[in-house]
Design a protein around this motif. Structure first.
Motif, short mmCIF file in Angstrom:
data_model
loop_
_atom_site.label_atom_id
_atom_site.label_comp_id
_atom_site.label_asym_id
_atom_site.label_seq_id
_atom_site.Cartn_x
_atom_site.Cartn_y
_atom_site.Cartn_z
N SER A 328 0.84 -1.20 0.00
CA SER A 328 0.00 0.00 0.00
C SER A 328 0.87 1.25 0.00
N GLY A 359 -4.01 1.59 -1.78
CA GLY A 359 -3.48 2.91 -1.39
C GLY A 359 -3.82 3.97 -2.42
N LYS A 362 -2.06 3.50 -5.80
CA LYS A 362 -1.98 2.09 -6.21
C LYS A 362 -1.68 1.94 -7.69
N ALA A 398 3.67 -1.13 3.82
CA ALA A 398 3.05 0.16 3.48
C ALA A 398 3.99 1.30 3.80
N ASN A 399 3.82 2.41 3.05
CA ASN A 399 4.60 3.60 3.43
C ASN A 399 3.84 4.39 4.50
N ALA A 402 -0.03 5.40 4.57
CA ALA A 402 -0.74 4.17 4.24
C ALA A 402 -0.70 3.20 5.43
N PHE A 403 0.44 3.18 6.12
CA PHE A 403 0.59 2.33 7.31
C PHE A 403 -0.38 2.78 8.41
N LEU A 406 -3.87 1.66 7.54
CA LEU A 406 -4.06 0.22 7.77
C LEU A 406 -4.21 -0.08 9.26
#
Length: 412
Positions: A328, A359, A362, A398-399, A402-403, A406
């Protein structure tokens, strides 16, 4: 102890109180921890507050492109053997967040502070650190810090003549160049997987020679210093040549390297390697990173990777194929809005894994994976991706923002 034990001025006390009130209101409104907005308000009321809060602390600053938050946690755990610690453990690493963190630690002896690379020189000026840990420098957030050598130059100028003991990774030429202006440096051989930002000499621009683990500039003679601490497999070698076992619950080579640097920092404050490394075992996850969570009756392991160097280290951690992988990527302010760094990541390392992409960006990631000949599916959200994943533990990479998205979705 640094400084004297004068209590805070009335103005400083007012600033701290106001900052905490604003932070509490922000939390109550569901807008995150409130540490940044609280710190901003406090610094507006007393611009010298960070220096005042730091004056009675033995301060450690930790800066790097990758591994700051984890290393800060490891050092904080190690130093608790010697006294109470205050730390910005959640990673708010610019002056406002740092001020908020220190305002919460009135009885602390040590301040262990993660610092954003761009702010290191200023925070070092304000906090008069006893020790500064420099781990690595690589490309990250290309829209705000496109040139790693300029960051190294800022560090070099900002730390010139500093009284702090600088604990620096001798395997990263940019870090060595930055640390070399300091009169008191302890070199740690912590390794460097990602080398693409250090092929030219930061001192003269010449081509760097890299025989084995060594490096030097063939033109000006700038070279890797001799380390006094080193990561050697699953052990830390101290300056006396003793090997101390590393026992971590955190996975991967990069975290062993973080532990080696952390042991060197702890030794500056008189905490022996054996004690420091034993205490580091307590750290299971760092702000959600490496956590294994249950979601839709599946085990998901959450891994943060913000830039090419971080993705390279993370790929070395994941379960072997055919473990499913969810990727993501966002490009919001905190991530950097330029996603061209995706082209610097070697996604062929994911060959054999079923890949699911989500994301904000994406489609950028999908194009990159297409060029790397990877098989993937683009998904609307985490729920859909998990439903499509074949059996087995799911690796979720994920970056930054995005992390956070999540973590919110899985209730972590």
């Amino acid at each position: 102890m640094a400084g004297n034990s004068d209590p805070l001025t009335p103005r400083a006390k007012l600033a701290v109180t106001a900052g905490k009130a604003v932070a509490a209101a922000s939390r109550a409104a569901g807008r995150g921890s409130g540490s940044v907005i609280g710190g901003r308000v406090a610094l507006r009321l007393d611009p010298d507050l960070l220096a005042r809060l730091a004056q009675n602390l033995d301060v450690v600053l930790v800066s790097a492109t990758n591994g700051k938050t984890t290393t800060t946690r490891l050092i904080a755990e190690a130093l608790r053997a010697a006294g109470p610690v205050v730390s910005n453990a959640l990673g708010a690493n610019m002056p406002a967040g740092i001020t908020s963190a220190l305002a919460g630690g009135s009885d602390a002896k040590f301040g262990v502070i993660e610092v954003d690379e761009k702010y290191l020189a200023g925070v070092a000026r304000d906090t008069d650190p006893k020790c500064i840990a420099l781990l690595n420098l690589s490309r990250d957030q290309l829209d705000r810090a496109a040139e790693t050598r300029m960051l190294a130059e800022n560090w070099r100028e900002g730390l010139a003549g500093s009284k702090a003991v600088v604990v620096a990774n001798c395997d990263d030429p940019l870090v060595v160049w930055a640390a070399s202006s300091s009169p008191n440096v302890i070199w740690v051989a912590a390794g460097q997987m990602w080398k693409d930002d250090a092929w030219s000499c930061p001192s003269c621009g010449g081509v760097m020679q890299r025989p084995g683990d060594d490096w030097f500039c063939g033109e000006c003679g700038f070279r890797r210093p001799t380390p006094s601490w080193a990561l050697s497999g699953d052990h830390v070698l101290d300056p006396h040549g003793s090997a101390w076992p590393i026992h971590l619950q955190l996975p991967g080579r990069a975290n062993k390297a973080n532990a080696a640097s952390s042991a060197a920092v702890a030794a500056v404050f008189g905490v022996p390697p054996q004690v420091a490394l034993e205490r580091m075992y307590q750290v299971q996850a760092v702000a959600g990173r490496y956590d294994v969570v249950q979601f839709q009756n599946r085990d998901l392991r959450l891994l943060l990777a913000k830039n090419p160097a971080g993705w390279l280290e993370t790929f070395s951690l994941i379960d072997p194929p055919p473990a499913p992988v969810i990727l993501s990527v966002n490009a919001r302010g905190a991530d950097g809005t330029d996603t061209s760094w995706l082209w610097d990541v070697d996604y062929t390392r994911l060959t054999g894994h079923p890949i699911f992409v989500l994301g904000d960006r994406k489609l950028d990631l999908a194009v990159r994976l297409e060029v790397a000949n990877q098989h993937f599916q683009v998904c609307e959200n985490l729920d859909q991706a998990v439903q499509l994943c074949p059996p087995g533990r799911i690796e979720v990479i994920a970056n930054y923002t995005a992390f956070q998205d999540l973590r919110r979705r899985v209730g972590n």
